[in-house]
Scaffold this motif. Structure first.
Motif, PDB file in Angstrom:
ATOM      1  N   GLY A 190      -3.955  -0.075   5.076  1.00 30.92           N
ATOM      2  CA  GLY A 190      -4.267  -0.803   3.841  1.00 30.92           C
ATOM      3  C   GLY A 190      -4.437  -2.290   4.117  1.00 30.92           C
ATOM      4  N   GLU A 215       0.451   1.773   5.231  1.00 27.53           N
ATOM      5  CA  GLU A 215       0.604   0.345   4.935  1.00 27.53           C
ATOM      6  C   GLU A 215      -0.271  -0.491   5.885  1.00 27.53           C
ATOM      7  OE1 GLU A 215       2.189  -1.230   2.548  1.00 27.53           O
ATOM      8  OE2 GLU A 215       1.816  -3.246   3.335  1.00 27.53           O
ATOM      9  N   TYR A 256       0.805  -1.235   0.000  1.00 25.77           N
ATOM     10  CA  TYR A 256       0.000   0.000   0.000  1.00 25.77           C
ATOM     11  C   TYR A 256       0.828   1.271   0.000  1.00 25.77           C
ATOM     12  CZ  TYR A 256      -3.335  -3.552   0.981  1.00 25.77           C
ATOM     13  OH  TYR A 256      -4.082  -4.685   0.874  1.00 25.77           O
TER      14      TYR A 256
END
Ligand SMILES: Nc1ncnc2c1ncn2[C@@H]1O[C@H](COP(=O)(O)OP(=O)(O)O)[C@@H](O)[C@H]1O
Ligand SMILES: [Mg+2]
Length: 242
Positions: free
Chosen positions: A43, A40, A16
């Motif tokens: 995500g 991240e 991500y």
């Protein structure tokens, strides 16, 4: 540079970062790094929830936010907050929802399942009849054990519409086994338009029904849905206002 970044992210399995990094606001390096790592993490979290929702196989997505609890009668030791906070799931207790058609049982059962997915739990939703049909098929093809293992991975099993159509004896026994496996291991939500006293008519066997109700109800919150059919009420109020 961008190509290099993409390669490094790929090697590190950061799925991500690439789509997020250019839009992350920052004051200093640690601020920026934190932003990237949080993107991240977020995500991954979102993708896990999507995966759980897909696996649960809800027929429709319904949420607690748009549920009106007015016509739900709670037993002692349970209330709206405890229910929607999924206390029963933590304690591996069951929820049984009894009431006439259209009173909001499937909506609430689904909404609790969706909430469980959002909190990272594995859920499986079945219309009871579809589950029994699947169990019979897996039994005949010799894949019942694998299917049962798959069911055992769930932390919450939702069995919707117990009682619309009676089962054959084999089907009733297979379903009984599934519910027995859940006993004190994982939560089950069952919805039914029948009072417990009428469940005999579904299982066709008084002894089996008694054993099943016993296991199901031992650690269960039995909610009564006492309202009129929501569909009917809305159709009528819609007709009046137009
Ligand atoms: N208390 C409620 N709050 C919001 N929507 C409701 C409520 N009860 C029922 N509905 C809506 O009415 C329809 C029928 O409800 P459903 O949950 O399928 O009833 P049941 O499963 O008891 O037959 C659904 O579209 C549902 O979203
Ligand atoms: Mg229903």
């Amino acid at each position: 540079m961008k190509q290099e970044l993409a390669t490094v992210c790929k090697s590190l399995h950061l799925g991500y970062v690439m789509e997020a990094y250019e839009a992350i606001p920052f004051n200093d390096r640690s601020d920026y790094l934190l932003g990237v790592l949080q993107a991240e993490l977020q995500g991954r979290e979102m993708s896990r929830i999507r995966r759980l929702m897909k696996k649960a196989r809800f027929p429709q997505i319904k949420t607690l936010e748009d549920y009106d609890f007015e016509a739900v009668t709670f037993p002692v030791h349970c209330n709206r907050e405890l229910l929607t906070d999924l206390m029963f799931l933590e304690r591996k207790e069951n929820v049984v929802m009894l009431g006439k058609v259209g009173t909001g049982k499937t909506h609430l059962a689904t909404a609790l399942g969706v909430e469980a997915c959002r909190r990272g739990h594995e859920v499986r939703f079945f219309r009871v009849h579809d589950l029994v049909a699947q169990l019979q098929e897996k039994y005949q093809t010799g894949t019942l054990h694998r299917f049962q293992r798959e069911l055992n991975r769930a932390e919450l099993l939702i069995l919707d519409e117990m009682g619309f159509v009676p089962f054959h004896k084999d089907g009733a026994e297979l379903l009984f086994n599934v519910i027995s496996e859940c006993y004190e291991q994982r939560s089950v939500i069952v919805t039914s338009n029948l009072e417990f006293g009428q469940w005999n008519t579904v299982f066709g066997d008084a002894r089996l029904t008694a054993a099943l109700v016993d296991r199901l109800v031992h650690h269960a919150h039995v909610l009564a849905f006492t309202g009129e059919s929501y569909r009917l009420k809305h159709a009528l109020s819609g007709a009046k206002s137009s």
